[in-house]
Design a protein around this motif. Sequence first.
Motif, mmCIF file in Angstrom:
data_model
loop_
_atom_site.group_PDB
_atom_site.id
_atom_site.type_symbol
_atom_site.label_atom_id
_atom_site.label_comp_id
_atom_site.label_asym_id
_atom_site.label_seq_id
_atom_site.Cartn_x
_atom_site.Cartn_y
_atom_site.Cartn_z
ATOM 1 N N LEU A 14 0.835 -1.197 0.000
ATOM 2 C CA LEU A 14 0.000 0.000 0.000
ATOM 3 C C LEU A 14 0.875 1.255 0.000
ATOM 4 N N ASP A 15 0.567 2.205 -0.883
ATOM 5 C CA ASP A 15 1.330 3.443 -1.010
ATOM 6 C C ASP A 15 0.391 4.636 -0.797
ATOM 7 N N PRO A 16 0.128 5.004 0.468
ATOM 8 C CA PRO A 16 -0.816 6.099 0.726
ATOM 9 C C PRO A 16 -0.332 7.441 0.172
ATOM 10 N N GLN A 17 0.965 7.679 0.166
ATOM 11 C CA GLN A 17 1.485 8.934 -0.390
ATOM 12 C C GLN A 17 1.224 8.987 -1.895
ATOM 13 N N GLY A 18 1.455 7.888 -2.584
ATOM 14 C CA GLY A 18 1.172 7.830 -4.013
ATOM 15 C C GLY A 18 -0.309 8.043 -4.304
ATOM 16 N N LYS A 19 -1.171 7.429 -3.495
ATOM 17 C CA LYS A 19 -2.623 7.601 -3.672
ATOM 18 C C LYS A 19 -3.011 9.062 -3.489
ATOM 19 N N ALA A 20 -2.438 9.724 -2.467
ATOM 20 C CA ALA A 20 -2.750 11.135 -2.209
ATOM 21 C C ALA A 20 -2.283 12.022 -3.364
ATOM 22 N N ILE A 21 -1.117 11.736 -3.900
ATOM 23 C CA ILE A 21 -0.601 12.507 -5.036
ATOM 24 C C ILE A 21 -1.509 12.304 -6.245
ATOM 25 N N GLY A 22 -1.882 11.059 -6.511
ATOM 26 C CA GLY A 22 -2.775 10.775 -7.630
ATOM 27 C C GLY A 22 -4.103 11.508 -7.496
ATOM 28 N N HIS A 23 -4.673 11.480 -6.294
ATOM 29 C CA HIS A 23 -5.940 12.176 -6.051
ATOM 30 C C HIS A 23 -5.789 13.679 -6.275
ATOM 31 N N ALA A 24 -4.702 14.249 -5.748
ATOM 32 C CA ALA A 24 -4.472 15.690 -5.908
ATOM 33 C C ALA A 24 -4.300 16.059 -7.381
ATOM 34 N N LEU A 25 -3.604 15.238 -8.151
ATOM 35 C CA LEU A 25 -3.435 15.524 -9.573
ATOM 36 C C LEU A 25 -4.761 15.490 -10.314
ATOM 37 N N HIS A 26 -5.624 14.536 -9.957
ATOM 38 C CA HIS A 26 -6.956 14.492 -10.567
ATOM 39 C C HIS A 26 -7.742 15.743 -10.216
ATOM 40 N N THR A 27 -7.660 16.164 -8.956
ATOM 41 C CA THR A 27 -8.360 17.357 -8.494
ATOM 42 C C THR A 27 -7.861 18.605 -9.226
ATOM 43 N N LEU A 28 -6.583 18.617 -9.577
ATOM 44 C CA LEU A 28 -5.995 19.769 -10.273
ATOM 45 C C LEU A 28 -6.222 19.726 -11.785
ATOM 46 N N GLY A 29 -6.984 18.746 -12.250
ATOM 47 C CA GLY A 29 -7.341 18.719 -13.658
ATOM 48 C C GLY A 29 -6.460 17.846 -14.531
ATOM 49 N N PHE A 30 -5.862 16.824 -13.952
ATOM 50 C CA PHE A 30 -5.050 15.891 -14.714
ATOM 51 C C PHE A 30 -5.676 14.485 -14.654
ATOM 52 N N PRO A 31 -6.807 14.295 -15.325
ATOM 53 C CA PRO A 31 -7.505 13.017 -15.244
ATOM 54 C C PRO A 31 -6.773 11.868 -15.939
ATOM 55 N N GLN A 32 -5.796 12.186 -16.785
ATOM 56 C CA GLN A 32 -5.067 11.152 -17.521
ATOM 57 C C GLN A 32 -4.077 10.393 -16.648
ATOM 58 N N VAL A 33 -3.848 10.861 -15.420
ATOM 59 C CA VAL A 33 -2.908 10.193 -14.523
ATOM 60 C C VAL A 33 -3.548 8.932 -13.961
ATOM 61 N N GLY A 34 -2.840 7.818 -14.090
ATOM 62 C CA GLY A 34 -3.318 6.553 -13.537
ATOM 63 C C GLY A 34 -2.720 6.323 -12.162
ATOM 64 N N ASP A 35 -2.228 5.135 -11.932
ATOM 65 C CA ASP A 35 -1.631 4.777 -10.649
ATOM 66 C C ASP A 35 -0.373 5.607 -10.400
ATOM 67 N N VAL A 36 -0.195 6.074 -9.186
ATOM 68 C CA VAL A 36 0.987 6.852 -8.795
ATOM 69 C C VAL A 36 1.683 6.125 -7.656
ATOM 70 N N ARG A 37 2.991 5.970 -7.767
ATOM 71 C CA ARG A 37 3.810 5.381 -6.704
ATOM 72 C C ARG A 37 4.850 6.427 -6.312
ATOM 73 N N ALA A 38 5.040 6.641 -5.024
ATOM 74 C CA ALA A 38 6.025 7.604 -4.535
ATOM 75 C C ALA A 38 7.214 6.852 -3.950
ATOM 76 N N GLY A 39 8.379 7.414 -4.118
ATOM 77 C CA GLY A 39 9.593 6.796 -3.597
ATOM 78 C C GLY A 39 10.572 7.867 -3.154
ATOM 79 N N LYS A 40 11.833 7.486 -3.091
ATOM 80 C CA LYS A 40 12.856 8.453 -2.701
ATOM 81 C C LYS A 40 14.123 8.202 -3.509
ATOM 82 N N ILE A 41 14.866 9.268 -3.720
ATOM 83 C CA ILE A 41 16.151 9.204 -4.410
ATOM 84 C C ILE A 41 17.207 9.722 -3.455
ATOM 85 N N ILE A 42 18.274 8.958 -3.320
ATOM 86 C CA ILE A 42 19.377 9.330 -2.442
ATOM 87 C C ILE A 42 20.640 9.414 -3.287
ATOM 88 N N GLU A 43 21.295 10.564 -3.276
ATOM 89 C CA GLU A 43 22.543 10.741 -4.012
ATOM 90 C C GLU A 43 23.704 10.616 -3.037
#
Length: 80
Positions: A14-43
């Motif tokens: 379960l990726d609650p952060q990804g779900k929240a981002i996906g929901h927010a993008l839909h709310t902002l008018g980006f209905p073409q966005v499907g599943d969203v997964r969030a992660g991290k990048i470490i340099e």
Amino acid sequence: MKAIVTVMLKDGVLDPQGKAIGHALHTLGFPQVGDVRAGKIIELELDETDRAKAKAAAEEMAKKLLANTVIESFRVELTG
């Protein structure tokens, strides 16, 4: 040499952060966005010139600290 470690939740976790981002993008008018997964990048800036040793070291760091390998997967890329 720089190592870039990308950490993502494994499929099926379960990726609650990804779900929240996906929901927010839909709310902002980006209905073409499907599943969203969030992660991290470490340099990591590594004091190593041998690419194989640098990659092995970064992978060991990811296994021991940077990723929870029970629920996350990771990949290591080297630059420079």
